[in-house]
Design an enzyme around this catalytic site. Sequence first.
Site: not given
Length: 226
Positions: A13, A122, A156
Amino acid sequence: MKIVLIGAPGAGKGTYAQILREKYCIPHISTGDIFREEIARDTELGRVVKSYIERGLLVPDEIVIEVVSKRLKQPDALRGFILDGFPRTLEQAKALDKIVDVDAVVHLVVSEEVAVRRLSGRRICPVCNRVYNIYYEPKPREDEKCDYDGAQLIKRPDDEPEVVRNRYRVFYETFKPIIEYYRVSSKLIEVDSNKSIKEVFPVLEEALRRNKILQLQPCKEDVRVG
Ligand code: AP5
Ligand code: MG
């Protein structure tokens, strides 16, 4: 161009919203990014949402709806927007309908196996929120530094395996009624997001053009895709 991107954690997204934003100059509104900024600034809202996000749980509907409602009223969103990660519950979908009439809801379909691998690699730029991956393109050109502002990339906190598992559980518990809601209103576009960004992005763009949602000319031609 009022588009909503939904999909599991790791579906892409943020990645596709970022490419669309750069290419068509339409704001990218990510509820996850808004909350992470509030947490980083240690605001009252940040302190409230932190415990939910750290555990991979959904932030309560009334909080998210108020945040999105305010954000969509900002002048830059009047021409269009790419909404990333909202709605995530049926309540949020119904609330969004009262705020604005969206043109399309794109479901980026990804297998859990592919998404888990992506999330483990990521990396995020804490300055501009650009998303990178150490296993896939876009890889940072210089070791763990943002190509655009040189900031040290971060992982994250909710990409730790245990939290990722919780985010998946929450996603699969809540996404079916939302998909059905948009299927009934004929706004749903499904795009297979399991392949590389270079393969998926043209399919997404073509689907938006075919449905007459993407009618703008690019504001920038040489946007990096993957
Ligand atoms: P949020 O930040 O929205 O997280 P999420 O939904 O879990 O989604 P992700 O950001 O993890 O995945 P993505 O689809 O954006 O993937 P990306 O493009 O980065 O929300 C975080 C939290 O905030 C929630 O858990 C919740 O607590 C709260 N929250 C937010 N919105 C809320 C709401 N509406 N209601 C309640 N609570 C809310 O891609 C992942 C990686 O894969 C990247 O490294 C990328 O480079 C790579 N990649 C992407 N596509 C490809 C591809 N095609 N090929 C290869 N690699 C790819
Ligand atoms: Mg994201």
